[in-house]
Design an enzyme around this catalytic site. Structure first.
Site, PDB file in Angstrom:
ATOM      1  N   CYS A  37       0.814  -1.083  -0.014  1.00 55.17           N
ATOM      2  CA  CYS A  37       0.198  -0.110   0.352  1.00 55.17           C
ATOM      3  C   CYS A  37       0.990   1.423  -0.174  1.00 55.17           C
ATOM      4  CB  CYS A  37      -0.698  -0.104   0.941  1.00 55.17           C
ATOM      5  SG  CYS A  37      -2.026  -1.177   1.065  1.00 55.17           S
TER       6      CYS A  37
ATOM      7  N   LYS B 290      16.134  -1.664   2.999  1.00 59.20           N
ATOM      8  CA  LYS B 290      16.245  -0.665   4.071  1.00 59.20           C
ATOM      9  C   LYS B 290      17.654  -0.527   4.525  1.00 59.20           C
ATOM     10  CE  LYS B 290      11.891   0.434   2.942  1.00 59.20           C
ATOM     11  NZ  LYS B 290      11.727   0.866   1.710  1.00 59.20           N
TER      12      LYS B 290
ATOM     13  N   GLY C  61      -0.058   0.648  -3.098  1.00 58.37           N
ATOM     14  CA  GLY C  61      -0.272   0.400  -4.489  1.00 58.37           C
ATOM     15  C   GLY C  61       1.194   0.583  -5.808  1.00 58.37           C
ATOM     16  N   GLY C  62       1.583   1.619  -5.613  1.00 54.15           N
ATOM     17  CA  GLY C  62       3.062   2.152  -6.202  1.00 54.15           C
ATOM     18  C   GLY C  62       3.188   0.777  -7.441  1.00 54.15           C
TER      19      GLY C  62
ATOM     20  N   ASP D 254       8.466  -4.134  -0.335  1.00 47.61           N
ATOM     21  CA  ASP D 254       9.218  -2.793   0.258  1.00 47.61           C
ATOM     22  C   ASP D 254       8.675  -2.506   1.637  1.00 47.61           C
ATOM     23  OD1 ASP D 254      10.231  -0.535  -0.466  1.00 47.61           O
ATOM     24  OD2 ASP D 254       7.889   0.197  -1.290  1.00 47.61           O
TER      25      ASP D 254
HETATM   26  C1  LIG Z   1       7.087   2.107   1.692  1.00 46.81           C
HETATM   27  S1  LIG Z   1       5.908   1.589   2.228  1.00 46.81           S
HETATM   28  C2  LIG Z   1       5.148   0.276   0.898  1.00 46.81           C
HETATM   29  C3  LIG Z   1       5.138   1.633  -0.847  1.00 46.81           C
HETATM   30  C4  LIG Z   1       4.270   0.555  -1.794  1.00 46.81           C
HETATM   31  N1  LIG Z   1       5.505  -0.407  -2.204  1.00 46.81           N
HETATM   32  C5  LIG Z   1       3.933   1.437  -2.965  1.00 46.81           C
HETATM   33  O1  LIG Z   1       5.004   2.052  -3.888  1.00 46.81           O
HETATM   34  O2  LIG Z   1       3.417   2.031  -2.575  1.00 46.81           O
HETATM   35  C6  LIG Z   1       5.940   0.376   3.545  1.00 46.81           C
HETATM   36  C7  LIG Z   1       4.173  -0.129   3.174  1.00 46.81           C
HETATM   37  O3  LIG Z   1       4.755  -1.746   4.318  1.00 46.81           O
HETATM   38  C8  LIG Z   1       3.700  -2.233   5.141  1.00 46.81           C
HETATM   39  N2  LIG Z   1       4.262  -3.052   6.037  1.00 46.81           N
HETATM   40  C9  LIG Z   1       5.314  -2.320   6.738  1.00 46.81           C
HETATM   41  N3  LIG Z   1       4.929  -3.733   7.907  1.00 46.81           N
HETATM   42  C10 LIG Z   1       4.152  -4.735   7.172  1.00 46.81           C
HETATM   43  C11 LIG Z   1       3.800  -6.606   7.352  1.00 46.81           C
HETATM   44  N4  LIG Z   1       4.692  -6.564   8.246  1.00 46.81           N
HETATM   45  N5  LIG Z   1       3.138  -7.043   6.633  1.00 46.81           N
HETATM   46  C12 LIG Z   1       2.544  -6.187   5.608  1.00 46.81           C
HETATM   47  N6  LIG Z   1       2.903  -5.001   5.145  1.00 46.81           N
HETATM   48  C13 LIG Z   1       3.858  -4.089   5.965  1.00 46.81           C
HETATM   49  C14 LIG Z   1       3.086  -0.505   5.228  1.00 46.81           C
HETATM   50  O4  LIG Z   1       1.900  -0.539   5.743  1.00 46.81           O
HETATM   51  C15 LIG Z   1       3.624   0.121   4.338  1.00 46.81           C
HETATM   52  O5  LIG Z   1       2.298   0.319   3.506  1.00 46.81           O
END
Ligand SMILES: C[S@@+](CC[C@H](N)C(=O)[O-])C[C@H]1O[C@@H](n2cnc3c(N)ncnc32)[C@H](O)[C@@H]1O
Length: 361
Positions: free
Chosen positions: A219, A304, A221-222, A275
């Site tokens: 999320c 990261k 969604g990129g 991500d």
């Molecule tokens: C950097 S953002 C991702 C952005 C996404 N790649 C985009 O382009 O829109 C990191 C996401 O990882 C999710 N996240 C972090 N830990 C998580 C977990 N254990 N399980 C599922 N989602 C996780 C967060 O809710 C967040 O939406």
């Protein structure tokens, strides 16, 4: 020629320096690094004149994480503004015949100010180099690339890189357009990753319509957007809210689950992308688990980085992955890169070639 010039993101000079030192030592080549903070390049100065070219052939460019581009060259200072071409012609006398000229700048604000001049300067310079038989008239992608990296209007590194061991992109940066309807800017990271890690000629068969993908930490969604754009069916794993337009495509299923626990029902995932912002070793462990269980054929994920010792942190994760996959006799290809759109992270691609069946059946 005794210097290797390496382009990197501004602020990552120490990491690029640590990396070239590591590989030069591995190949037994003596020299020292010159690096200034926020200049977006470093040089490795070899003690023996032919060693820079030896390194540029021996080190696999794909193994360098923090280098966007590199070339073997010399520094030209105090060039007369009214005739820089003659100085460059003199500098390239011993160069092989090159198939492309790139007049570039470091990726800094000062560099940006010079880029207009570089564009203008390319035409008279290429004409002069063609006359000198150092540059082909048409671009020849198999021949070396001639680089002129301007640091100031009278100062430039002049050199060449080998086209089978360099970045194919101008300044080492693929030019990508931000899609107006993408849900986040980080969409460009995955777009860039596909361009960098999958050769153009293989895009059609390896990144294509009808494939199945899983996006961990999806999320808003990129990254899912890039998978959908390429015609894939995506399981998007995240507790957060997913972009409505993406859901309406019918290609996305959103699972509000923990990405560390989610596993697919079948071993038929073409692409796993991840991500999630997490400790890099934890992400590396998760990726190994997906690979040894043969859940996915290709993976792209971000690691990261900590604030300090970023080179050490990346190499710790890559070693961990390597040792685990070797232990299980997995055949794979791996590449990690600090992409242009990455900030405090690097992106890793793994192409799983063979997983011993006894591991998962
Ligand atoms: C950097 S953002 C991702 C952005 C996404 N790649 C985009 O382009 O829109 C990191 C996401 O990882 C999710 N996240 C972090 N830990 C998580 C977990 N254990 N399980 C599922 N989602 C996780 C967060 O809710 C967040 O939406």
């Amino acid at each position: 020629m005794s210097s290797i010039v390496i382009y990197c993101r501004g602020g990552f000079e120490n990491d690029a320096a640590a990396e070239i030192n590591h590989y030069a030592a591995k190949h037994g080549i003596a020299g020292y690094v010159k690096a200034k903070p926020n200049t977006a390049f470093v040089t490795f100065e070899c003690f023996s004149p032919n060693d820079a070219e030896t390194l540029a052939k021996k080190i696999d460019f794909k193994k360098l994480v923090f280098a966007r581009q590199w070339f073997v060259g010399t520094l030209q200072t105090n060039m007369p503004i009214e005739d820089r071409v003659s100085v460059i012609k003199e500098a390239v006398q011993d160069f092989p015949l090159c198939g492309e000229l790139r007049v570039e700048t470091p990726d800094t604000n000062e560099g940006k100010e010079l880029s207009k001049f570089c564009k203008k300067f390319s035409t008279p310079l290429s004409k002069a180099l063609e006359k000198q038989n150092k540059l082909t008239r048409e671009v020849k992608p198999t021949k070396p690339v001639l680089h002129v990296l301007f640091l100031a209007n009278n100062t430039a590194y002049v050199g060449y890189s080998f086209s089978d061991n360099n970045s194919p992109f101008f300044m080492g940066i693929p030019r990508l357009r931000m899609p107006a309807d993408a849900p986040s800017r980080s969409t460009l990271k995955l777009d860039e990753a596909f361009h960098v890690f999958v050769p153009k000629a293989q895009q059609e068969t390896r990144v294509c319509s009808g494939m199945r993908a899983v996006d961990l930490g999806a999320c808003p969604g990129g990254w899912t957007y890039q998978l959908v754009r390429r015609g894939m069916f995506v399981a998007a794993i995240d507790n957060g809210p997913m972009n409505d337009d993406l859901m309406e495509t019918g290609q996305v299923k959103h699972f509000r689950e923990d990405g560390f626990k989610y596993r697919p029902e079948k071993r038929n995932i073409d692409w796993l992308v991840c991500d999630m912002v997490e400790k890099p070793t934890r992400v590396a462990d998760l990726m190994v688990d997906w690979i040894v269980n043969a859940f996915a054929r290709e993976l792209i994920f971000n690691l990261k980085l900590p604030m300090k010792k970023r080179f050490d942190s990346v190499y710790e994760c890559l070693t961990l992955i390597h040792e685990e996959l070797q232990k299980y006799n997995v055949d794979y290809e791996i590449q990690a890169k600090h992409l242009y759109h990455d900030r405090e992270e690097v992106t890793v691609h793994i192409n799983v070639l063979k997983v011993p069946q006894n591991l998962y059946s």
